[in-house]
Scaffold this motif. Sequence first.
Motif, PDB file in Angstrom:
ATOM      1  N   LYS A 169      28.118  40.620  39.281  1.00  0.00           N
ATOM      2  CA  LYS A 169      29.373  40.190  38.672  1.00  0.00           C
ATOM      3  C   LYS A 169      29.537  38.676  38.734  1.00  0.00           C
ATOM      4  CE  LYS A 169      34.395  40.744  39.057  1.00  0.00           C
ATOM      5  NZ  LYS A 169      35.503  41.378  39.811  1.00  0.00           N
ATOM      6  N   HIS A 170      29.049  38.071  39.823  1.00  0.00           N
ATOM      7  CA  HIS A 170      29.104  36.622  39.988  1.00  0.00           C
ATOM      8  C   HIS A 170      27.683  36.061  39.878  1.00  0.00           C
ATOM      9  CE1 HIS A 170      32.575  38.260  42.159  1.00  0.00           C
ATOM     10  NE2 HIS A 170      33.198  37.124  41.887  1.00  0.00           N
ATOM     11  N   VAL A 171      27.544  34.962  39.177  1.00  0.00           N
ATOM     12  CA  VAL A 171      26.265  34.253  39.104  1.00  0.00           C
ATOM     13  C   VAL A 171      26.527  32.772  39.328  1.00  0.00           C
ATOM     14  CG1 VAL A 171      25.102  35.895  37.579  1.00  0.00           C
ATOM     15  CG2 VAL A 171      26.416  34.015  36.585  1.00  0.00           C
ATOM     16  N   ALA A 172      25.578  32.108  39.976  1.00  0.00           N
ATOM     17  CA  ALA A 172      25.698  30.665  40.207  1.00  0.00           C
ATOM     18  C   ALA A 172      24.662  29.945  39.368  1.00  0.00           C
ATOM     19  CB  ALA A 172      25.497  30.339  41.683  1.00  0.00           C
ATOM     20  N   ILE A 205      24.009  35.742  29.654  1.00  0.00           N
ATOM     21  CA  ILE A 205      24.174  36.010  31.091  1.00  0.00           C
ATOM     22  C   ILE A 205      25.611  35.717  31.527  1.00  0.00           C
ATOM     23  CG2 ILE A 205      23.468  35.273  33.412  1.00  0.00           C
ATOM     24  CD1 ILE A 205      20.673  34.764  32.301  1.00  0.00           C
ATOM     25  N   PHE A 206      26.174  34.628  31.017  1.00  0.00           N
ATOM     26  CA  PHE A 206      27.535  34.230  31.396  1.00  0.00           C
ATOM     27  C   PHE A 206      28.603  35.192  30.879  1.00  0.00           C
ATOM     28  CE2 PHE A 206      26.705  29.371  31.913  1.00  0.00           C
ATOM     29  CZ  PHE A 206      25.972  29.649  33.048  1.00  0.00           C
ATOM     30  N   LYS A 207      28.329  35.884  29.802  1.00  0.00           N
ATOM     31  CA  LYS A 207      29.337  36.706  29.139  1.00  0.00           C
ATOM     32  C   LYS A 207      29.936  37.740  30.100  1.00  0.00           C
ATOM     33  CE  LYS A 207      30.094  39.484  24.982  1.00  0.00           C
ATOM     34  NZ  LYS A 207      29.472  40.087  23.787  1.00  0.00           N
ATOM     35  N   ASP A 208      31.262  37.718  30.211  1.00  0.00           N
ATOM     36  CA  ASP A 208      32.035  38.662  31.040  1.00  0.00           C
ATOM     37  C   ASP A 208      31.715  38.543  32.525  1.00  0.00           C
ATOM     38  OD1 ASP A 208      33.214  39.692  28.731  1.00  0.00           O
ATOM     39  OD2 ASP A 208      31.596  41.156  28.442  1.00  0.00           O
ATOM     40  N   ARG A 209      31.135  37.406  32.941  1.00  0.00           N
ATOM     41  CA  ARG A 209      30.836  37.212  34.367  1.00  0.00           C
ATOM     42  C   ARG A 209      31.572  35.978  34.897  1.00  0.00           C
ATOM     43  NH1 ARG A 209      25.792  39.356  32.697  1.00  0.00           N
ATOM     44  NH2 ARG A 209      25.249  41.195  33.956  1.00  0.00           N
ATOM     45  N   ILE A 210      31.739  35.955  36.211  1.00  0.00           N
ATOM     46  CA  ILE A 210      32.311  34.790  36.882  1.00  0.00           C
ATOM     47  C   ILE A 210      31.155  33.868  37.261  1.00  0.00           C
ATOM     48  CG2 ILE A 210      33.503  33.997  38.962  1.00  0.00           C
ATOM     49  CD1 ILE A 210      35.111  36.590  38.891  1.00  0.00           C
ATOM     50  N   ILE A 211      31.249  32.608  36.856  1.00  0.00           N
ATOM     51  CA  ILE A 211      30.167  31.664  37.162  1.00  0.00           C
ATOM     52  C   ILE A 211      30.607  30.736  38.291  1.00  0.00           C
ATOM     53  CG2 ILE A 211      29.179  31.770  34.859  1.00  0.00           C
ATOM     54  CD1 ILE A 211      30.449  29.071  34.256  1.00  0.00           C
ATOM     55  N   VAL A 212      29.675  30.471  39.173  1.00  0.00           N
ATOM     56  CA  VAL A 212      29.888  29.633  40.350  1.00  0.00           C
ATOM     57  C   VAL A 212      28.966  28.434  40.250  1.00  0.00           C
ATOM     58  CG1 VAL A 212      29.869  29.582  42.875  1.00  0.00           C
ATOM     59  CG2 VAL A 212      30.424  31.718  41.673  1.00  0.00           C
ATOM     60  N   GLY A 213      29.410  27.301  40.747  1.00  0.00           N
ATOM     61  CA  GLY A 213      28.562  26.119  40.738  1.00  0.00           C
ATOM     62  C   GLY A 213      29.298  24.923  41.302  1.00  0.00           C
ATOM     63  N   HIS A 214      28.607  23.791  41.305  1.00  0.00           N
ATOM     64  CA  HIS A 214      29.198  22.553  41.802  1.00  0.00           C
ATOM     65  C   HIS A 214      29.249  21.552  40.651  1.00  0.00           C
ATOM     66  CE1 HIS A 214      30.373  19.906  45.122  1.00  0.00           C
ATOM     67  NE2 HIS A 214      29.738  18.937  44.456  1.00  0.00           N
ATOM     68  N   ALA A 215      30.455  21.056  40.366  1.00  0.00           N
ATOM     69  CA  ALA A 215      30.675  20.165  39.217  1.00  0.00           C
ATOM     70  C   ALA A 215      30.167  20.837  37.943  1.00  0.00           C
ATOM     71  CB  ALA A 215      29.993  18.821  39.433  1.00  0.00           C
ATOM     72  N   VAL A 247      35.783  30.763  36.314  1.00  0.00           N
ATOM     73  CA  VAL A 247      34.996  29.647  36.831  1.00  0.00           C
ATOM     74  C   VAL A 247      35.377  29.393  38.286  1.00  0.00           C
ATOM     75  CG1 VAL A 247      34.593  27.157  36.666  1.00  0.00           C
ATOM     76  CG2 VAL A 247      34.673  28.524  34.587  1.00  0.00           C
ATOM     77  N   ARG A 248      34.377  29.274  39.151  1.00  0.00           N
ATOM     78  CA  ARG A 248      34.594  28.956  40.560  1.00  0.00           C
ATOM     79  C   ARG A 248      33.755  27.715  40.887  1.00  0.00           C
ATOM     80  NH1 ARG A 248      37.552  32.132  38.961  1.00  0.00           N
ATOM     81  NH2 ARG A 248      38.106  34.188  39.770  1.00  0.00           N
ATOM     82  N   ASP A 249      34.421  26.570  40.892  1.00  0.00           N
ATOM     83  CA  ASP A 249      33.743  25.291  41.089  1.00  0.00           C
ATOM     84  C   ASP A 249      33.969  24.804  42.515  1.00  0.00           C
ATOM     85  OD1 ASP A 249      32.774  22.666  40.982  1.00  0.00           O
ATOM     86  OD2 ASP A 249      33.333  22.452  38.874  1.00  0.00           O
TER      87      ASP A 249
END
Length: 323
Positions: free
Chosen positions: A49-52, A194-204, A221-223
Amino acid sequence: MEFQQTGELEEDVWFDDVDPMLLEPSNNLKQRKLSVALVDEEGTDGLTKHVAVDCEMVGVGYKGQESILARVSIVNEFGKCVYDKYVKPREKVTDYRTDVSGIKAHHIQSEAVLRKLLALAMRDIQGQMPISRTFQYLKKEIYFSMTFKEFKDAYEPCKKQVEGIFLLGPLMDKVTDFRRWEEFQDVQREVADIFKDRIIVGHALSNDLKVLFLGHPRRKVRDTSDYKPFRRLNKGSKPSLKKLAQVILNKTIQAGQHDSIEDACVAMKLYMLNRKEWERSNKSKGVLKQTKYFCTNDSKSIKDEKRRKIKIFKIRNLQKKRR
């Protein structure tokens, strides 16, 4: 944070344009005494569900001041890599930024370009330095899977010249990693899926989405550079991923060249360790109901890209006229 009391009252320090919440001490962040494992070997290898995501860029234009995508890596909730590809540059690369990005010519250039590069390098250094230095020079620029003895045996037939270009067949057969890159449009489409319907995690993440020319709903988005408890560790300003890894995970990263897979794993681990508090704060602020996009395809970056291409086109036409 504890302050020692003195006989005199110290003058208050004020910060302009800083959210007061960012200046409060962060009590819920615990520094690990032991380094935290970034990958959970027992976890699934597939998408979650979450991808970085993390991207590496190279420089184009004057002195490489502008950035384009060179590599994109995506990991799942368990830190396992689910996507990692190099991207063929759409413009002439003027700065590979190898010291930081880890990108070299063989990662993203075509075989024809590398043949010419290798030929020119050999022609320049032939007769000027021993073969051992030639080997070290080329190994620094292009990845070789051969030993020095194998290189020496393959180098001898390459000394013949045909119109200034060496016959490189025996040597080029030993050079690897030519076809690892892919077209930007293909990578962009695959990453969007891959991003579709998922929460993406990352820095900046705004930088990564900008070079990908993709948008994503802000509520998904989880930054880690914007999370307030993390920013408190840096006196209210955005902390670097390197600092967060050192302070929270007790792990040293980016000591030299950056590794996009490792950076994505660190961002994911930071999120997963603080997931409950993070989601609770988002819910209380109404972030989960936002419909705005974190980055959109019709944003300023797209317009800047069009202006830059028009400028390059005009410069090339002017150069042709002068010739």
